[in-house]
Design a protein around this motif. Structure first.
Motif, PDB file in Angstrom:
ATOM      1  N   ALA A   1       1.303  -8.048  -2.373  1.00 32.62           N
ATOM      2  CA  ALA A   1       0.721  -7.779  -1.056  1.00 32.62           C
ATOM      3  C   ALA A   1      -0.366  -8.777  -0.688  1.00 32.62           C
ATOM      4  CB  ALA A   1       0.158  -6.359  -1.018  1.00 32.62           C
TER       5      ALA A   1
ATOM      6  N   LEU B   1      -6.541  -6.584  -3.795  1.00 33.50           N
ATOM      7  CA  LEU B   1      -5.102  -6.825  -3.961  1.00 33.50           C
ATOM      8  C   LEU B   1      -4.815  -7.714  -5.153  1.00 33.50           C
ATOM      9  CD1 LEU B   1      -4.183  -7.403  -0.215  1.00 33.50           C
ATOM     10  CD2 LEU B   1      -3.796  -5.347  -1.562  1.00 33.50           C
TER      11      LEU B   1
ATOM     12  N   TRP C   1      -1.432 -10.437   2.953  1.00 30.15           N
ATOM     13  CA  TRP C   1      -2.793 -10.382   3.494  1.00 30.15           C
ATOM     14  C   TRP C   1      -3.311 -11.783   3.812  1.00 30.15           C
ATOM     15  CZ3 TRP C   1      -5.654  -7.486   6.141  1.00 30.15           C
ATOM     16  CH2 TRP C   1      -7.047  -7.618   6.181  1.00 30.15           C
TER      17      TRP C   1
ATOM     18  N   VAL D   1       1.505  -0.275   1.420  1.00 27.25           N
ATOM     19  CA  VAL D   1       0.332  -1.134   1.594  1.00 27.25           C
ATOM     20  C   VAL D   1       0.541  -2.177   2.686  1.00 27.25           C
ATOM     21  CG1 VAL D   1       1.011  -2.819  -0.166  1.00 27.25           C
ATOM     22  CG2 VAL D   1      -1.422  -2.461   0.357  1.00 27.25           C
ATOM     23  N   ASP D   2       1.766  -2.656   2.871  1.00 27.61           N
ATOM     24  CA  ASP D   2       2.013  -3.671   3.896  1.00 27.61           C
ATOM     25  C   ASP D   2       1.640  -3.159   5.282  1.00 27.61           C
ATOM     26  OD1 ASP D   2       2.938  -5.149   1.816  1.00 27.61           O
ATOM     27  OD2 ASP D   2       5.004  -5.350   2.534  1.00 27.61           O
TER      28      ASP D   2
END
Length: 318
Positions: free
Chosen positions: A206, A201, A210, A171-172
């Motif tokens: 994460a 999220l 963000w 996801v990063d």
């Protein structure tokens, strides 16, 4: 209580109804892109007291296949009652609108996605009657978009990819690609996607990444996420200032206490000297000495107390 990821997983299809046709390609079917989309009421409650509400309901129209309904359900975990609810939704919508009805379930973990896509029949094995088998979008089939160019080609799909992979190691990279792609997007396009992604999220690690990406790369967007970051910074600054002020006040109070203690001690010394010398100390003299808080003045009175013939003369008044 409805969670933020729950809202993001289905409301993104309200934001861009055409997203369903693009997502369907990753689900093993090819749904034509709609030429028209209409958001319909989501309340499926009947006259009886049982309330049934689908998450998102859209009426989509295609150029060659005609209109159909799309019900989007966000599913955060396994729930044994859900297949029956989904069967009700599709049957009710088909009855009410007389239109083909598609059901899409959006998940954020492999176990829930695998459970959701299993066919469930409402009848006995030999008489299935009605079988529910929704299309399922989740980390098992949504693309991992890690290139800004790919994210820029479909920003909404990239946002959904981040939401469905919220708990995945990749996801990063998706978030970095999406934030880079959003730099050049107009505010009216970028702002809702920034917020959908943040909601999806939720409290996962994460989200901190963000928020940092948004604060650095998209600080000119006045989204709630950017305001949330700014509010936290303001709160931290206020806390630091408050701590500094409290330290200053504490120091001032401590100094005052020390001065008061010193003045009290010096006043006692003056009275003790006068008493030891056998001088009569009128009440007004005693009161004036004990109530004085000026260290310098008390020091002068202390020096006089050794030699004055009368206690009244310790003050040195003309």
């Amino acid at each position: 209580m409805v969670s933020a990821p729950h809202e993001a997983m289905h409301r993104i299809f309200q934001h861009d109804p055409g997203l369903f046709s693009r997502v369907s390609r990753f689900l093993g079917v090819d749904i034509p892109a709609p030429v028209k989309a209409t958001a319909l009421p989501t309340d499926l409650t009947e006259a009886n007291p049982v309330e049934r509400r689908v998450d998102t309901l859209l009426r989509l129209e295609t150029a060659d296949q005609g209109p159909y309904l799309l019900a989007v359900e966000a599913q955060g975990k396994k729930h044994p009652d859900k297949p029956a609810s989904w069967a009700y939704y599709t049957a009710y919508l088909w009855t009410k609108y007389r239109l083909p009805t598609a059901l899409l379930v959006v998940c954020q973990d492999h176990a829930t996605a695998k459970w959701a896509q299993q066919p469930v029949s409402c009848g006995p094995p030999q008489l299935p009657t009605l079988t529910v088998q929704p299309l399922v979008a989740g980390p098992h089939n949504m693309p991992v978009i890690t290139a800004p160019e790919e994210a820029r080609a479909d920003l909404v799909l990239a946002s959904l990819a981040a939401i469905t992979h919220a708990a995945e190691p990749g996801v990063d990279a998706i978030l970095k690609a999406l934030s880079t792609a959003l730099r050049d997007a107009p505010e009216d396009i970028a702002k809702p996607l920034v917020e959908f992604t943040a909601q999806g999220l939720a409290k996962r690690p994460a989200k901190n990444l963000w928020r940092n990406l948004v604060a650095v790369d998209l600080s000119f967007y006045k989204s709630y996420l950017a305001e949330e970051v700014r509010a936290e910074v303001r709160a931290e600054v206020r806390a630091e200032v408050r701590a500094e002020v409290q330290a200053e006040v504490r120091a001032e109070v401590q100094a005052e206490v020390r001065n008061e203690a010193s003045a009290e001690s010096r006043a006692e010394d003056i009275l003790l000297i006068l008493e030891q010398r056998g001088l009569d100390i009128p009440e007004d003299v005693r009161s004036r000495i004990t109530h004085c808080t000026d260290p310098e003045l008390l020091r002068r009175w202390l020096a006089r107390a050794v030699t004055v013939p009368r206690a009244e003369e310790v003050f040195g008044d003309a």
